[in-house]
Each structure stands twice: as C-alpha cells, then as structure tokens.
Design an enzyme around this catalytic site. Structure first.
Site, PDB file in Angstrom:
ATOM      1  CG  ASP A   1      -7.980  -0.309  -6.993  1.00 29.00           C
ATOM      2  OD1 ASP A   1      -8.522   0.716  -7.444  1.00 29.00           O
ATOM      3  OD2 ASP A   1      -7.166  -0.988  -7.632  1.00 29.00           O
TER       4      ASP A   1
ATOM      5  CG  ASP B   1      -1.733   4.557  -5.977  1.00 21.64           C
ATOM      6  OD1 ASP B   1      -0.900   4.197  -6.829  1.00 21.64           O
ATOM      7  OD2 ASP B   1      -2.913   4.821  -6.260  1.00 21.64           O
TER       8      ASP B   1
ATOM      9  CD  GLU C   1      -0.876   4.029  -9.975  1.00 22.00           C
ATOM     10  OE1 GLU C   1      -1.013   3.453 -11.066  1.00 22.00           O
ATOM     11  OE2 GLU C   1      -1.814   4.242  -9.185  1.00 22.00           O
TER      12      GLU C   1
END
Length: 176
Positions: A13, A102, A104
């Site tokens: 990534d 994502d 986070e």
C-alpha cells in the site's frame, strides 16, 4: 477454490507517488502481486497521487489493484466525502476492484466511542448503497480505541499485525 495454507500473496500500500518502474521493481523483485494506493485523504479530498499510482500499478503488471480511502470525521460529513470520492474516481478514471476504508488514527475521529460508532454506521450504510465493492482496513488496537468491543457487519476486512515475521498470529478486530 482451495488455497494451500502455505500460499501467500504479498502486496503493497502506498501513500506517496510511485512510478511505473518502481511498481514494476516491487512486482519483479519483491514478489508483490497486488497494490493498494491511497485514493482519499483524511482531510476530505482525493489523493493527488492516487489516480496515477493506480494507473502505474496496472501498467507494471499487478494482477489486482485496489484503493484505500481514509474517510473519517476530520474530513467532513460522510455524504460529502462519499460524493467527493465518487467524483474523484469518475473524473480520474480510477480503475480499482475494492475500496478499502482505512479506519485508524483516533485523533481524527469524534473523540467518543458512541460518536465514532454513529459515524461508522453512517459510512457503512453509505458504502452499502454506493454499489462500490468495499472492505474495512484496521488493526485490533486502532479498532478498540475507536469503537471499543463493537462488532458490526461489513463484507470484507483486512487487518494489520506487525510481528516482524511472515506469520499472522494476532486476532482480528471485532467483526473481521
């Protein structure tokens, strides 16, 4: 389809610009078979490198190219970010299989477990209605910091474990 337990697929990534030759080197020498460039930034805009990274990964021969989107409260409302993501993908002709959300960075979220759960519920509802293939990327530590032990259903997940080895010995986050 049966996959031997020893079979592994390696990918990369990226969040900065990567040239076709750099992707190609990773494909040939790093045995990477898939790439997941960032396509949406946490402050609510398309990644300026994302579309080119997706094209470069395809041109380098990657068999699977996805994109990850850092959609969080810091970037604005769910509806504005989903709308912006669609515009970004269409205007830049981004050819990806799956959008990985994502999940986070607790400092970019609401500051409360209940607020985070509400935002994530709205985000998952929007993704379910969008027609995009999607999944959740997080880690057990990040997930519990944001949502506690909350378990919510989503179609696919990927989680990070940093064990300095080539094994996956940690437990996934709830719902994964």
């Amino acid at each position: 389809l049966a996959v031997p337990s020893q079979a592994r697929a390696f990918g990369i990534d990226v969040s900065s610009g990567v040239s076709e030759s750099q992707f190609s080197s990773g494909h040939r020498h790093g045995n990477f078979s898939f790439a997941i460039p960032r396509i949406w930034q946490s402050f609510g805009r398309g990644d300026p490198n994302g579309a080119a990274n997706v094209r470069n990964a395809h041109a380098a021969g990657y068999s699977k190219v996805d994109g990850y989107a850092f959609i969080c409260p810091n970037g604005g409302s769910v509806s504005s970010q989903i709308s912006g993501l669609f515009s970004y993908l269409n205007e830049n002709h981004v050819d990806i299989d799956t959008v990985w959300l994502d999940v986070e960075a607790p400092s970019l979220w609401t500051g409360s477990v209940s607020g985070n759960r509400n935002y994530m519920t709205e985000l998952i509802d929007a993704m379910n209605k969008s027609g995009l293939k999607y999944g959740i990327y997080s880690s057990p530590g990040e997930w519990s910091s944001l949502f506690g032990s909350w378990r919510i259903l989503f179609p696919r997940c990927c989680y990070a474990t940093y064990d300095a080895g080539m094994k996956c010995s940690s437990e996934p986050f709830p719902g994964c």
